[in-house]
Enzyme design. Structure first.
Site, PDB file in Angstrom:
ATOM      1  N   HIS A   1      27.635  18.440 118.838  1.00 12.66           N
ATOM      2  CA  HIS A   1      27.864  19.429 117.781  1.00 12.66           C
ATOM      3  C   HIS A   1      27.162  18.992 116.508  1.00 12.66           C
ATOM      4  O   HIS A   1      26.931  17.805 116.278  1.00 12.66           O
ATOM      5  CB  HIS A   1      29.362  19.626 117.524  1.00 12.66           C
ATOM      6  CG  HIS A   1      30.106  18.349 117.277  1.00 12.66           C
ATOM      7  ND1 HIS A   1      30.520  17.526 118.300  1.00 12.66           N
ATOM      8  CD2 HIS A   1      30.501  17.741 116.122  1.00 12.66           C
ATOM      9  CE1 HIS A   1      31.136  16.469 117.788  1.00 12.66           C
ATOM     10  NE2 HIS A   1      31.132  16.575 116.467  1.00 12.66           N
TER      11      HIS A   1
ATOM     12  N   CYS B   1      34.583  22.947 124.644  1.00 19.67           N
ATOM     13  CA  CYS B   1      34.446  23.959 125.709  1.00 19.67           C
ATOM     14  C   CYS B   1      35.642  24.909 125.649  1.00 19.67           C
ATOM     15  O   CYS B   1      35.485  26.124 125.820  1.00 19.67           O
ATOM     16  CB  CYS B   1      34.345  23.308 127.082  1.00 19.67           C
ATOM     17  SG  CYS B   1      32.713  22.628 127.460  1.00 19.67           S
TER      18      CYS B   1
HETATM   19  P1  AMP Z   1      32.810  14.274 115.188  1.00 16.76           P
HETATM   20  O1  AMP Z   1      33.638  13.221 114.529  1.00 16.76           O
HETATM   21  O2  AMP Z   1      31.392  14.327 114.736  1.00 16.76           O
HETATM   22  O3  AMP Z   1      32.932  14.215 116.705  1.00 16.76           O
HETATM   23  O4  AMP Z   1      33.391  15.664 114.707  1.00 16.76           O
HETATM   24  C1  AMP Z   1      34.462  16.310 115.294  1.00 16.76           C
HETATM   25  C2  AMP Z   1      34.914  17.334 114.296  1.00 16.76           C
HETATM   26  O5  AMP Z   1      35.701  18.295 114.969  1.00 16.76           O
HETATM   27  C3  AMP Z   1      35.768  16.767 113.156  1.00 16.76           C
HETATM   28  O6  AMP Z   1      35.151  17.071 111.909  1.00 16.76           O
HETATM   29  C4  AMP Z   1      37.109  17.466 113.332  1.00 16.76           C
HETATM   30  O7  AMP Z   1      37.718  17.782 112.100  1.00 16.76           O
HETATM   31  C5  AMP Z   1      36.717  18.716 114.103  1.00 16.76           C
HETATM   32  N1  AMP Z   1      37.774  19.296 114.913  1.00 16.76           N
HETATM   33  C6  AMP Z   1      38.596  18.643 115.766  1.00 16.76           C
HETATM   34  N2  AMP Z   1      39.436  19.516 116.372  1.00 16.76           N
HETATM   35  C7  AMP Z   1      39.111  20.750 115.872  1.00 16.76           C
HETATM   36  C8  AMP Z   1      39.630  22.065 116.096  1.00 16.76           C
HETATM   37  N3  AMP Z   1      40.636  22.295 116.962  1.00 16.76           N
HETATM   38  N4  AMP Z   1      39.082  23.082 115.401  1.00 16.76           N
HETATM   39  C9  AMP Z   1      38.067  22.852 114.533  1.00 16.76           C
HETATM   40  N5  AMP Z   1      37.538  21.645 114.295  1.00 16.76           N
HETATM   41  C10 AMP Z   1      38.060  20.603 114.952  1.00 16.76           C
HETATM   42 ZN    ZN Z   2      32.331  20.709 126.324  1.00 14.56          ZN
END
Ligand code: AMP
Ligand code: ZN
Length: 113
Positions: free
Chosen positions: A99, A7
């Site tokens: 996501h 968010c």
């Molecule tokens: P999940 O493990 O499916 O919840 O994926 C979360 C994803 O968000 C991971 O691939 C992380 O590398 C990515 N992520 C976490 N923080 C950030 C951020 N600040 N900007 C971009 N991607 C992020």
């Molecule tokens: Zn959210």
């Protein structure tokens, strides 16, 4: 939603590299890419996980699936790609805002994990 990383990314409180945006979804580069192309696509509504999809919010998911081929094309993914949703603890979800990972630019093994 307070204290939700994605968010905060959607509303610009936390910086991100935008790939695509419209009224229903936002897409940005994953900070730890697992493939040459690794885009995260999120609904602009805070939906905790795929397990919380229902009749009221499923329009966001349908819309994201319409957008995925457009982003894939823009990213030059001519040879296919993988779309991943990690749901809940066993699914490996670390950010509790639904996501999709759009990954491409290399071949993937199956089954995953
Ligand atoms: P999940 O493990 O499916 O919840 O994926 C979360 C994803 O968000 C991971 O691939 C992380 O590398 C990515 N992520 C976490 N923080 C950030 C951020 N600040 N900007 C971009 N991607 C992020
Ligand atoms: Zn959210």
């Amino acid at each position: 939603m307070d204290n939700c990383l994605f968010c905060k990314i959607i509303n610009g409180e936390i910086p991100s590299t935008k790939v695509y945006e419209d009224e229903m979804c936002y897409a940005f580069l994953d900070i730890e890419p697992q493939a040459p192309v690794h885009v995260i696509i999120v609904p602009k509504a805070h939906i905790e996980s795929a397990d919380k999809v229902n009749e009221e919010n499923s329009k966001y998911i349908a819309h994201i699936w319409e957008v995925i081929p457009k982003i894939a094309k823009e990213q030059g993914l001519k040879n296919g790609y993988r779309v991943v949703n990690n749901c809940g603890e066993d699914g490996g979800q670390t950010v509790m805002h639904l996501h999709f990972h759009l990954m491409g630019g290399r071949a993937f093994a199956w089954p995953a994990g």
